[in-house]
Design a protein around this motif. Structure first.
Motif: not given
Length: 626
Positions: A128, A133-134, A136-137, A164, A166, A169, A601-602, A605, A609
């Motif tokens: 990051r 890079t964010p 990870p969830p 969410d 983000e 998971e 959003k879900r 995403m 994935r």
């Protein structure tokens, strides 16, 4: 430890009595010194851990209904402890009575998992800092045998729509079978909750292949490198749940949520999801877990966001005639009279009308003699009222009716029934108690509450849970006892606090419980004001009321999961965690636009994935070779 030749119930009571006597002697000495009580399980740290050699004969799930007084409620924890201590060993019991060996590397080491995840976290932080890079969830798993038409999925399936991607998971590990296609088509009218979950979560793992092999299941889950595992069975659904799994520590943080509303008694379960009303800190000695406090009630319920669930109406649609057949959504509870042809048991039905309908749609096992006696007294004090129960089970109805006859006969001895009319005489109470058949479709069952119930009389100490949420969303207020310590006995108390219906909470016990119920039946203005206030919460939108707001619940749940995970990484001692809703009571509520945005959003995403997974899969041939 206790001698395996001793009777387990005898040992349990001996241990408690011995401890109680020690406390009593200490209390006497301290009271003599004028400085209060020395020990109270409601305020002090946990009692010593018992290392059990076998389980008690009482099952923890059945124990929820035992009406123990507060001084003895600790026994329920001891029963759960005994089950937890033996759970993994019993899972290795072979048919021939021998016990299989447990692999030397199990249970998994929490310390080793912390070290591995800390190293992983450091790498993510460096990435990051280097290129933005964010992080990870967090990988979160839910394990249960109830991913089908069970109550837990009815209440909680909608959680998965709003997580969410983000932040978390989601992995689901389903140990139970799907519903039969014919049941889905006919009874559920095409609604398949399991399929909805499959279509929503990131990964759905059907793990029935590991049935009876908790060791293989633990290895399978551990290999997914999840950070948090949430258990939805507890000690419910014996024979279907993944017995022994949690004891093998497949994940570093393990949480009990939703289904089994009591302590697991397990040192390998870190947190239990609850709220400050249901589990105040003063009662922490009744639990082995630490509390994960959520605001606005800990219990998830999806009524307000499920298209099949019909919201209540302020006014009942009148029946065309008194003889018209019952239809959902038509007629008031007084008109429908629990579908009874002679609801008051009188001889002249033309001169009698039902004044008020009390209901309770719980299983009979939740109701004890003290509760039933209180219902009898309520009926006696509200003329022309009736009690509507569920045939659950049908075989129990003769026993219940015999109990009512015995009680009213005792109370009637010495009374002058000459001055009573037929409906208020103790000898006629049984004629005012009626039973509905089981309704297999959950949406029709929920809607029946609106058409058949004025008020629900809650069970104690094992409240209505799913049935209570059904009643509340049908606009049926619930009178509940709020004087117990058990988690299962405080669910509705918390509901009424959040719904601003605290006047229905009997904090002083059974007499107050009866008085509140009697007032609802006799004071029409009081009943109407309570009912109106409740229905307004159900119909509130933009924003939704906090009690019914599923996306808001999920947002707070996510905060809690992040908090417990960060605490684990820090190496700090596990302690109670409280999620505070910083957005305020109403300001942070979900609007219709926000609801759609979070769900979309879900979905987007999840599609992304899946495309990544398919792209990786295309690099391999059928043999798994590059």
């Amino acid at each position: 430890d206790f001698d395996e030749n001793e009777d387990d119930d005898h040992y349990l009571s001996y241990r408690y009595d011995n401890q109680h006597n020690e406390r009593k002697r200490a209390d006497e000495a301290i009271r003599a010194a004028g400085i209060g009580h020395s020990h109270d399980h409601r305020r002090q740290p946990y009692p010593p851990i018992i290392h059990w050699k076998r389980s008690t004969s009482v099952h923890p799930h059945m124990m929820l209904g035992y009406p123990l007084d507060d001084d003895h409620s600790i026994l329920k924890r001891y029963v759960s402890e005994s089950m937890a201590g033996m759970d993994e060993l019993r899972a290795r019991l072979r048919d021939d009575g021998t016990i299989a060996d447990r692999p030397a590397d199990l249970p998994y080491s929490v310390a080793d998992m912390r070290e591995a995840f800390l190293e992983q976290h450091r790498r993510h932080l460096l990435r990051r800092e280097r290129d933005g890079t964010p992080l990870p969830p967090i990988k979160v798993g839910f394990v249960s045998s109830g991913f089908n038409s069970k109550a837990v999925l009815y209440l909680s399936q909608d959680l998965f729509r709003f997580f969410d991607p983000e932040l978390v998971e989601i992995h689901v590990f389903s140990t139970g079978a799907p519903d039969h296609p014919q049941f889905i088509r006919q009874t559920m009218r095409g609604v398949d909750w399991r399929q909805r979950v499959i279509d929503t979560v990131d990964y759905f793992h059907d793990v029935r292949e590991f049935d009876g092999d908790h060791i293989a299941l633990a290895r399978f889950i551990h290999d997914k490198e999840l950070q948090i595992l949430i258990e939805w069975d507890g000690y419910a659904r014996q024979g279907e749940r993944a017995m022994g799994l949690m004891a093998l520590r497949p994940c570093p943080v393990q949480i009990l949520h939703q289904e089994f509303l009591a302590t697991s008694g397990a040192q390998y379960v870190d947190y239990i999801v609850t709220d400050r009303v249901v589990s105040p800190v003063r009662l922490e000695g009744l639990y082995t877990e630490k509390f994960l406090y959520l605001p606005h009630h800990f219990f998830s319920k999806g009524h307000a966001v499920q298209a099949e669930v019909v919201p209540p109406k302020m006014e009942h649609v009148p029946k065309e005639s008194s003889s018209a057949e019952f239809r959902l959504g038509v007629g008031s509870p007084q008109e429908n009279a629990c579908l009874a042809s002679n609801p008051l048991g009188g001889n002249d039905q033309d001169e009698q009308a039902v004044s008020f309908v009390y209901c309770n749609f719980n299983k009979f096992l939740k109701n004890n003699p003290e509760t039933m006696r209180s219902w009898i007294r309520i009926l006696q004090n509200v003329p022309n009222s009736i009690l509507c129960l569920l045939e659950n089970p049908t075989e129990g109805i003769p026993n219940l009716r015999q109990f009512v006859n015995d009680v009213t006969a005792e109370e009637g001895n010495g009374d002058d029934d000459h001055d009573r009319d037929a409906t208020t005489s103790p000898s006629n109470i049984n004629a005012r108690i009626h039973f509905l058949p089981w309704e297999k479709n959950p949406f029709d069952h929920q809607q029946r509450s609106h058409s058949l119930c004025n008020a629900m009389l809650d069970s104690h100490p094992y409240n209505g849970h799913t049935t209570a949420q059904d009643a509340l969303y049908a606009g049926v207020p619930i009178v509940t006892r709020s004087d117990g310590d058990d988690m299962a006995s405080r669910v509705t108390t918390s509901s009424n606090v959040i719904l601003s219906l605290e006047e229905l909470n009997a904090y002083n016990g059974i007499e107050e419980y009866e008085n509140i119920a009697i007032r609802l039946g006799n004071d029409e203005e009081f009943f109407r004001s309570v009912r109106t206030k409740l229905i307004e919460t159900c119909l509130q939108t933009n924003p939704m009321h906090p009690y019914w707001d599923v996306p808001r619940y999920v947002k707070n749940f996510e905060k809690g999961l992040v908090m417990v995970w960060e605490n684990f990484l820090s190496g700090e001692k596990t302690d109670h965690v409280e999620v505070r809703d910083e957005d305020g009571w109403m300001e942070g509520g979900t609007t219709e636009e926000e609801l759609v945005r979070r769900e979309m959003k879900r979905r987007e995403m999840r599609k992304l994935r899946r495309l990544v997974v398919l792209d990786e899969y295309d690099k391999y041939n059928d043999k798994g070779e590059l």
